[in-house]
Design an enzyme around this catalytic site. Sequence first.
Site, PDB file in Angstrom:
ATOM      1  N   ASP A  46      49.303  39.176  44.846  1.00  0.00           N
ATOM      2  CA  ASP A  46      48.394  39.649  43.798  1.00  0.00           C
ATOM      3  C   ASP A  46      46.948  39.488  44.256  1.00  0.00           C
ATOM      4  OD1 ASP A  46      48.171  40.228  40.621  1.00  0.00           O
ATOM      5  OD2 ASP A  46      46.576  38.864  41.278  1.00  0.00           O
ATOM      6  N   TYR A  51      38.150  40.033  43.918  1.00  0.00           N
ATOM      7  CA  TYR A  51      38.398  38.818  44.697  1.00  0.00           C
ATOM      8  C   TYR A  51      37.775  38.856  46.087  1.00  0.00           C
ATOM      9  CZ  TYR A  51      42.081  38.168  41.163  1.00  0.00           C
ATOM     10  OH  TYR A  51      42.779  38.054  39.996  1.00  0.00           O
ATOM     11  N   LYS A  80      43.686  45.509  41.451  1.00  0.00           N
ATOM     12  CA  LYS A  80      43.044  45.803  40.166  1.00  0.00           C
ATOM     13  C   LYS A  80      41.721  46.544  40.328  1.00  0.00           C
ATOM     14  CE  LYS A  80      44.918  41.324  38.853  1.00  0.00           C
ATOM     15  NZ  LYS A  80      44.930  40.712  40.196  1.00  0.00           N
ATOM     16  N   HIS A 113      41.407  45.843  35.426  1.00  0.00           N
ATOM     17  CA  HIS A 113      41.255  44.394  35.469  1.00  0.00           C
ATOM     18  C   HIS A 113      40.853  43.781  34.135  1.00  0.00           C
ATOM     19  CE1 HIS A 113      40.219  40.990  38.525  1.00  0.00           C
ATOM     20  NE2 HIS A 113      40.754  40.509  37.433  1.00  0.00           N
TER      21      HIS A 113
END
Length: 333
Positions: A46, A51, A80, A113
């Site tokens: 994930d 990120y 996302k 997201h």
Amino acid sequence: MTVDSIPLNTGAQLPLFGLGTWQVKDEAELTVALRAALDAGYRLIDTAHLYQNEHIIGKVLHEYISSGKLKREDIFVTSKLPFTAHAPEDVPKCVESQLKALQLEYIDLYLIHCPFPFKHQEGSFAPLMENGELAVTEIAHIDTWRALEKLYKEGKLKALGVSNFSCNQLQALYDAAEVKPANQQVECHIYWPQQELRALCKKLGVTVTAYAPLGSPGRKAARPDGVWPEGDPLLEPIVKQLAAKYHKTAAQILIRHLTQHGISTIPKSVSPDRIVENISTFDFKLSDEDMHTLNSIETRTRLFIADFAVKHPFFPHDDIDTSKVPKVGIRLH
């Protein structure tokens, strides 16, 4: 270790367990963690544009696929769309950049997201700030979704979903969507079990993924000067008692509780030993009585509050009572 899976509404199988990668940007650290995870049997990874680590994940996946250690179809990647790329014209640009970073031709599951769109800076998807705050924009969820549906039909995104949506937001999108949401990823643990949302997802045939299944003990590092809601499921006395009973760790009890409910669970770790420990949860089952005991824990604490979006027109005030919550550090997962 073999991991169980649950079917998505597309017919694909979503692993019930995987590796979360939030807060891990160091290339050496994440590379070691990913190799340990893949070698231990993890097949769900994930990540997210937010990120800033998709390029690292891409290198490791390419290493394993090109060497023949794994086939592309063996791996399930979730990523996302950032809150700054909700405009329909921005969606394909963002997805293409993510596919390039991940070195993949398609993403298995792609989520919006969060339900709060904001403006981005010229030439990038970095947030635009106005008067010290995120610059708000109002883009209907269905408009963003239509752009994602096009990429789904092109085969670049194999399944679509959302993250951090309220019940009302999920229902409204579901009703308007041609390609129905396949997954909702939310904070979910013994202190915040998301019972109402899970019931809605079950009714709609939407699977659930739990982030922060252990309470995300490292969450405060995201913003050390922030004020975070307190709560640590790993220290819950009942969890400790069950860990002793089953000869497992507290983390393994918490993970098994969720996966036994059919909730895909993605704890984050960069420790190879902890990574192996976390996946070692499919060799036992909690009894019905012990499941009920965990379901009945009275503490109810949401550990992540979207305070950055309180002024956004799409903020679900009916779901989150911000009047009782101090300004807190945010994990946009």
